[in-house]
Motif scaffolding. Structure first.
Motif, PDB file in Angstrom:
ATOM      1  N   GLU A   3     -14.487  -2.808   1.231  1.00 55.79           N
ATOM      2  CA  GLU A   3     -15.642  -3.133   1.984  1.00 55.79           C
ATOM      3  C   GLU A   3     -16.748  -3.412   0.890  1.00 55.79           C
ATOM      4  O   GLU A   3     -17.520  -4.521   1.221  1.00 55.79           O
ATOM      5  CB  GLU A   3     -15.957  -2.327   2.981  1.00 55.79           C
ATOM      6  N   CYS A   4     -16.818  -2.615   0.008  1.00 54.17           N
ATOM      7  CA  CYS A   4     -18.057  -2.582  -0.873  1.00 54.17           C
ATOM      8  C   CYS A   4     -17.594  -3.695  -2.136  1.00 54.17           C
ATOM      9  O   CYS A   4     -18.461  -3.694  -3.232  1.00 54.17           O
ATOM     10  CB  CYS A   4     -18.287  -1.312  -1.589  1.00 54.17           C
ATOM     11  N   GLY A   5     -16.357  -4.338  -2.293  1.00 60.30           N
ATOM     12  CA  GLY A   5     -15.994  -5.094  -3.149  1.00 60.30           C
ATOM     13  C   GLY A   5     -15.915  -4.343  -4.627  1.00 60.30           C
ATOM     14  O   GLY A   5     -16.175  -4.788  -5.712  1.00 60.30           O
ATOM     15  N   MET A   6     -15.486  -2.997  -4.587  1.00 57.11           N
ATOM     16  CA  MET A   6     -15.002  -2.521  -5.828  1.00 57.11           C
ATOM     17  C   MET A   6     -13.640  -2.214  -6.139  1.00 57.11           C
ATOM     18  O   MET A   6     -12.887  -1.868  -5.068  1.00 57.11           O
ATOM     19  CB  MET A   6     -15.759  -0.920  -5.654  1.00 57.11           C
ATOM     20  N   GLN A   7     -13.431  -2.127  -7.311  1.00 57.80           N
ATOM     21  CA  GLN A   7     -12.004  -2.205  -7.860  1.00 57.80           C
ATOM     22  C   GLN A   7     -11.762  -0.666  -8.101  1.00 57.80           C
ATOM     23  O   GLN A   7     -12.258  -0.108  -8.701  1.00 57.80           O
ATOM     24  CB  GLN A   7     -11.560  -2.989  -8.838  1.00 57.80           C
ATOM     25  N   ILE A   8     -10.425  -0.109  -7.387  1.00 61.28           N
ATOM     26  CA  ILE A   8     -10.268   1.210  -7.395  1.00 61.28           C
ATOM     27  C   ILE A   8      -9.502   1.412  -9.025  1.00 61.28           C
ATOM     28  O   ILE A   8      -8.654   0.442  -9.406  1.00 61.28           O
ATOM     29  CB  ILE A   8      -9.362   1.652  -6.665  1.00 61.28           C
ATOM     30  N   PRO A   9     -10.284   2.376  -9.599  1.00 63.33           N
ATOM     31  CA  PRO A   9      -9.536   2.399 -11.281  1.00 63.33           C
ATOM     32  C   PRO A   9      -8.072   2.674 -11.199  1.00 63.33           C
ATOM     33  O   PRO A   9      -7.498   3.203 -10.103  1.00 63.33           O
ATOM     34  CB  PRO A   9     -10.210   3.779 -11.575  1.00 63.33           C
ATOM     35  N   ALA A  10      -7.540   2.490 -12.270  1.00 64.71           N
ATOM     36  CA  ALA A  10      -6.100   2.633 -12.414  1.00 64.71           C
ATOM     37  C   ALA A  10      -5.638   4.007 -12.318  1.00 64.71           C
ATOM     38  O   ALA A  10      -6.383   5.045 -12.739  1.00 64.71           O
ATOM     39  CB  ALA A  10      -5.485   2.044 -13.644  1.00 64.71           C
ATOM     40  N   GLN A  11      -4.494   4.280 -11.615  1.00 64.67           N
ATOM     41  CA  GLN A  11      -4.161   5.547 -11.289  1.00 64.67           C
ATOM     42  C   GLN A  11      -3.337   5.947 -12.406  1.00 64.67           C
ATOM     43  O   GLN A  11      -2.957   5.311 -13.431  1.00 64.67           O
ATOM     44  CB  GLN A  11      -3.245   5.307 -10.167  1.00 64.67           C
ATOM     45  N   ASP A  12      -3.393   7.263 -12.650  1.00 69.88           N
ATOM     46  CA  ASP A  12      -2.417   7.972 -13.723  1.00 69.88           C
ATOM     47  C   ASP A  12      -1.067   7.641 -13.509  1.00 69.88           C
ATOM     48  O   ASP A  12      -0.553   7.233 -12.025  1.00 69.88           O
ATOM     49  CB  ASP A  12      -2.484   9.769 -13.499  1.00 69.88           C
ATOM     50  N   LEU A  13       0.012   7.468 -14.360  1.00 65.69           N
ATOM     51  CA  LEU A  13       1.240   7.124 -14.233  1.00 65.69           C
ATOM     52  C   LEU A  13       2.047   7.722 -13.054  1.00 65.69           C
ATOM     53  O   LEU A  13       2.727   7.058 -12.279  1.00 65.69           O
ATOM     54  CB  LEU A  13       2.071   7.320 -15.380  1.00 65.69           C
ATOM     55  N   LYS A  14       2.142   9.001 -12.807  1.00 67.33           N
ATOM     56  CA  LYS A  14       2.637   9.669 -11.786  1.00 67.33           C
ATOM     57  C   LYS A  14       2.207   9.254 -10.434  1.00 67.33           C
ATOM     58  O   LYS A  14       3.357   8.670  -9.413  1.00 67.33           O
ATOM     59  CB  LYS A  14       2.752  11.214 -11.910  1.00 67.33           C
ATOM     60  N   SER A  15       1.062   9.277 -10.249  1.00 69.73           N
ATOM     61  CA  SER A  15       0.529   8.898  -9.052  1.00 69.73           C
ATOM     62  C   SER A  15       0.892   7.343  -8.622  1.00 69.73           C
ATOM     63  O   SER A  15       1.224   6.841  -7.431  1.00 69.73           O
ATOM     64  CB  SER A  15      -0.957   8.911  -8.794  1.00 69.73           C
ATOM     65  N   LYS A  16       0.807   6.569  -9.659  1.00 69.86           N
ATOM     66  CA  LYS A  16       1.143   5.174  -9.601  1.00 69.86           C
ATOM     67  C   LYS A  16       2.562   4.770  -9.110  1.00 69.86           C
ATOM     68  O   LYS A  16       2.872   4.076  -8.393  1.00 69.86           O
ATOM     69  CB  LYS A  16       0.832   4.477 -10.890  1.00 69.86           C
ATOM     70  N   GLU A  17       3.346   5.706  -9.644  1.00 71.64           N
ATOM     71  CA  GLU A  17       4.718   5.348  -9.517  1.00 71.64           C
ATOM     72  C   GLU A  17       4.956   5.944  -8.063  1.00 71.64           C
ATOM     73  O   GLU A  17       5.845   5.158  -7.231  1.00 71.64           O
ATOM     74  CB  GLU A  17       5.683   6.192 -10.478  1.00 71.64           C
ATOM     75  N   PHE A  18       4.592   6.966  -7.434  1.00 72.09           N
ATOM     76  CA  PHE A  18       4.588   7.503  -6.157  1.00 72.09           C
ATOM     77  C   PHE A  18       4.033   6.438  -5.179  1.00 72.09           C
ATOM     78  O   PHE A  18       4.713   5.999  -3.997  1.00 72.09           O
ATOM     79  CB  PHE A  18       3.829   8.856  -5.925  1.00 72.09           C
ATOM     80  N   SER A  19       2.824   5.778  -5.440  1.00 70.68           N
ATOM     81  CA  SER A  19       2.273   4.709  -4.484  1.00 70.68           C
ATOM     82  C   SER A  19       3.233   3.643  -4.486  1.00 70.68           C
ATOM     83  O   SER A  19       3.384   2.953  -3.469  1.00 70.68           O
ATOM     84  CB  SER A  19       0.986   4.372  -4.921  1.00 70.68           C
ATOM     85  N   LYS A  20       3.817   3.193  -5.567  1.00 72.86           N
ATOM     86  CA  LYS A  20       4.512   2.164  -5.825  1.00 72.86           C
ATOM     87  C   LYS A  20       6.012   2.317  -4.868  1.00 72.86           C
ATOM     88  O   LYS A  20       6.546   1.624  -4.189  1.00 72.86           O
ATOM     89  CB  LYS A  20       5.152   1.708  -7.031  1.00 72.86           C
ATOM     90  N   LYS A  21       6.723   3.572  -4.862  1.00 75.58           N
ATOM     91  CA  LYS A  21       7.516   3.865  -4.050  1.00 75.58           C
ATOM     92  C   LYS A  21       7.332   3.733  -2.565  1.00 75.58           C
ATOM     93  O   LYS A  21       8.110   3.461  -1.831  1.00 75.58           O
ATOM     94  CB  LYS A  21       8.023   5.302  -4.567  1.00 75.58           C
ATOM     95  N   GLN A  22       6.180   4.293  -2.274  1.00 74.59           N
ATOM     96  CA  GLN A  22       5.719   4.238  -0.885  1.00 74.59           C
ATOM     97  C   GLN A  22       5.803   3.036  -0.492  1.00 74.59           C
ATOM     98  O   GLN A  22       6.342   2.606   0.690  1.00 74.59           O
ATOM     99  CB  GLN A  22       4.377   5.019  -0.634  1.00 74.59           C
ATOM    100  N   GLU A  23       5.273   2.283  -1.153  1.00 71.59           N
ATOM    101  CA  GLU A  23       4.781   0.555  -0.611  1.00 71.59           C
ATOM    102  C   GLU A  23       6.354   0.108  -0.467  1.00 71.59           C
ATOM    103  O   GLU A  23       6.450  -1.000   0.286  1.00 71.59           O
ATOM    104  CB  GLU A  23       3.934  -0.206  -1.686  1.00 71.59           C
ATOM    105  N   SER A  24       7.224   0.269  -1.410  1.00 67.88           N
ATOM    106  CA  SER A  24       8.543  -0.595  -1.426  1.00 67.88           C
ATOM    107  C   SER A  24       9.170  -0.037  -0.208  1.00 67.88           C
ATOM    108  O   SER A  24      10.044  -0.592   0.389  1.00 67.88           O
ATOM    109  CB  SER A  24       9.401  -0.098  -2.678  1.00 67.88           C
ATOM    110  N   LEU A  25       9.275   1.290   0.205  1.00 69.15           N
ATOM    111  CA  LEU A  25       9.632   1.966   1.383  1.00 69.15           C
ATOM    112  C   LEU A  25       9.040   1.079   2.661  1.00 69.15           C
ATOM    113  O   LEU A  25       9.801   0.905   3.615  1.00 69.15           O
ATOM    114  CB  LEU A  25       9.600   3.300   1.474  1.00 69.15           C
ATOM    115  N   PHE A  26       7.565   0.977   2.556  1.00 70.31           N
ATOM    116  CA  PHE A  26       7.142   0.192   3.790  1.00 70.31           C
ATOM    117  C   PHE A  26       7.669  -1.289   3.951  1.00 70.31           C
ATOM    118  O   PHE A  26       8.122  -1.518   4.918  1.00 70.31           O
ATOM    119  CB  PHE A  26       5.500   0.132   3.542  1.00 70.31           C
TER     120      PHE A  26
END
Length: 638
Positions: free
Chosen positions: A95-118
């Motif tokens: 909503e505020c037009g801000m980009q969320i900073p890059a995640q650490d590798l472990k968190s990024k992999e977990f989020s990617k896995k979640q998205e693929s399962l969705f």
């Protein structure tokens, strides 16, 4: 996920809490001052007509004077959208037009896995819906037609069908380049015990997508078409997306449809929710095949104060109701409870709506009974009150129930209600009486009458004096209002005549001190004069002379501390008196003495020249000592 230092501060600085909250509330035009960033509205967290929900857009926080809900923009999104903290960050950042900073590798992999399962589960949902409407789904369509599930209802709930073919979904997803392990991770495919073969987890079942709070499909429930199938209903296994104890079927749609005119209904299963929806009750939810959990109960209370649990009136339904009640008792809070609509035995909502119409179902919902009625019924059914011993056991069971309620005022009201019901049943006025050494009959239980005792009256009078002194100091030193704003908001003000003044005082806390008094005098001049001229206030050390700011600060800290001590002390006294029937003399004496010491210590000022005037410092001690001297917890012979 960890975020870089400063990111959340910048996000909060950019966000407008008024804009965020404004999507959920309607601002009160009379009380709201947009130029000052001062907004008021009826609270979105509890049902009310008055505007006690306050947003300070300049400071970036909200606070409700009714239910004490408070937080910032992220907290508001988290609570109203029922999302995690990181999901709230994502929503607000977008909503505020801000980009969320890059995640650490472990968190990024977990989020990617979640998205693929969705994505995989959504693809499976499309597959099941297609199967329902081709030749494979003829038998399923016949069943749905018999259950009066129209095409509109099927589409609304995205109902599908899993054919009775071992690897049909697996082959479909493999053709979409979905790895087998991903299907297993999503709970769609399982392997045989020896691991040599894989198969579709759902076969020959009508499929009900289960969605999260954001409307994403995270799992499925399946209803067997073959009556010989051992498990009539099964759910997806728990995955990184799905926790059945933290999910309610149809929660998101029910939340969106809920308003003050309709009621949140908790049904037994998917089919009941859909049948209720077809009958015009579009605010129904259901647990997922198990007894309701504490987490689910708290989810329900986020939406409404008194969810209505609609259950079959047979033994299984009654048992389910009792499990829900036993779960709710220790976590009851003021205004939060359950009501129960018991359906005719052997009938579900669809039976009632089809045979007697939606009006009959509405009548059953409107006649839902409170928790205490079912508790009373349960205790009566297991006790035969034909002897003094059995009556004593009955009394003990009622007391055990009330002791499980942790909120003191609710516990008092339950006890009083049980006492009234028992009096009507046995035509006696007390659950139990005993006599002191003088032979005078006394009540051995704490009841609501305790609140009008010398003890309660003394505490109430003392509290009123302290509240007046606190207000007098704040009005004399308005520059301290902001420093003590948290204590002012947190405090449960007993003097009702002060509440409007306090609301306005808090809303002006960021103003210049001189402006605060000028604006307060516009509406509350007479009341302010009464407070400042109160004899107890005038002799307070902080107000005897002007320019005593340091003493004023110490006095305020001490007064707030004393009020907190009184609150804890009164709870201990209530518990001790409530235990008069069962506690040993030594135990009860110790507890009452501890409460007396708590009051004595609270009355001791930490300032050499401060004396709290107008208090009867011995009344409470005398009252407690009288209890001890008379040993009222000991049953005396007549």
């Amino acid at each position: 996920m960890s975020l870089p230092a400063g990111f959340l501060d910048e996000l909060r600085a950019r966000a407008s809490i008024a804009q965020v909250a404004g999507r959920k509330v309607s601002w009160d035009q009379k009380k709201t001052n947009i130029n000052k960033g001062d907004y008021w509205a009826p609270c979105p967290f509890h049902q009310e007509k008055t505007a006690s929900f306050h947003v300070d857009d300049k400071k970036g926080f909200y606070y409700c004077f009714g239910c004490q809900a408070k937080g910032d923009a992220l907290g508001f999104i988290k609570e109203t959208e029922n999302v995690s903290f990181m999901e709230a960050v994502e929503i607000l950042a977008q909503e505020c037009g801000m980009q969320i900073p890059a995640q650490d590798l472990k968190s990024k992999e977990f989020s990617k896995k979640q998205e693929s399962l969705f994505d995989i589960i959504e693809e499976a949902s499309k597959f099941y819906k297609t199967q329902l409407h081709n030749n494979n789904g003829n038998s399923a369509q016949d069943y749905l037609n018999k259950r009066n599930l129209t095409k509109d209802l099927q589409n609304h709930f995205e109902i599908g069908f899993a054919p009775n073919i071992s690897n049909h979904l697996e082959k479909y997803l493999l053709a979409k380049n979905v790895p087998l392990q991903k299907m297993i991770d999503a709970g769609l495919v399982a392997k045989s015990d020896d691991g040599s073969q894989s198969y579709d987890r759902f076969r020959n079942r009508i499929m009900f997508p289960i969605k999260d709070f954001r409307g994403r499909t995270i799992a499925f429930g399946g209803r067997a078409l073959d009556p010989k199938t051992p498990a009539k209903y099964i759910n997806s296994p728990e995955t990184i997306l799905f926790d059945k104890g933290k999910t309610l079927y149809n929660y998101r749609l029910a939340r969106n449809n809920l308003n003050k005119q309709n009621k949140l209904i908790v049904a037994e299963g998917y089919m009941d929710v859909i049948a209720l929806n077809g009958g015009g009750f579009d605010t129904a939810v259901a647990p997922l095949g198990t007894a309701i959990t504490e987490y689910q109960l708290r989810l329900l209370w986020r939406l409404t104060d008194e969810p209505i649990v609609a259950l079959d009136g047979d033994k299984a339904g009654i048992n389910a109701a009792m499990r829900a009640i036993d779960l709710a008792l220790p976590i009851l809070s003021i205004g939060k409870s359950l009501r129960f609509a018991m359906l005719p035995q052997g009938q579900d909502p669809d039976d009632i709506i089809q045979s007697q119409g939606a009006e009959k179902m509405k009548e059953i919902i409107n006649n839902a009974v409170p928790m205490i009625d079912l508790l009373w019924q349960r205790e009566l059914e297991v006790q035969t009150l034909d002897s003094p011993d059995r009556k004593a056991a009955f009394d003990a069971s009622l007391k055990r129930i009330t002791k499980r309620i942790l909120e003191p005022s609710i516990r008092d009201h339950y006890f009083a209600a049980f006492k009234s019901k028992r009096a009507q049943l046995l035509k006696t006025s007390d659950l139990r009486t005993t006599r002191n050494r003088k032979g005078t009959s006394i009540n051995a239980f704490a009841t609501l009458g305790t609140k009008t005792s010398a003890l309660a009256s003394d505490s109430s009078n003392t509290r009123s004096i302290r509240e007046t002194v606190i207000l007098a100091i704040l009005l004399s030193y308005p520059e301290l209002i902001e420093e003590f704003s948290y204590h002012i908001e947190k405090m449960d003000w007993q003097n009702a005549s002060y509440k409007e003044l306090i609301k306005t005082l808090i809303s002006l806390s960021d103003e210049q001190p001189s402006n605060i008094i000028d604006k307060l005098n516009e509406s509350y001049q007479k009341q302010i004069l009464i407070i400042l001229n109160n004899p107890h206030a005038k002799i307070s050390p902080a107000l005897r002379k002007t320019g005593q700011k340091e003493i004023a600060i110490k006095t305020l800290k001490e007064e707030f501390m004393k009020l907190e001590t009184y609150a804890g002390m009164q709870k201990e006294i209530r518990d001790a008196i409530d235990d008069l029937n069962s506690a040993s003399g030594e135990s009860l004496t110790w507890r009452l003495n501890q409460a007396t010491k708590a009051r004595t210590n609270a009355e001791k000022s930490t300032l050499d020249d401060i004396e709290t005037a107008g208090e009867d410092k011995t009344a409470m001690t005398d009252f407690l000592q009288n209890l001890i001297d008379n040993e009222v917890w000991v049953k005396k012979n007549k």
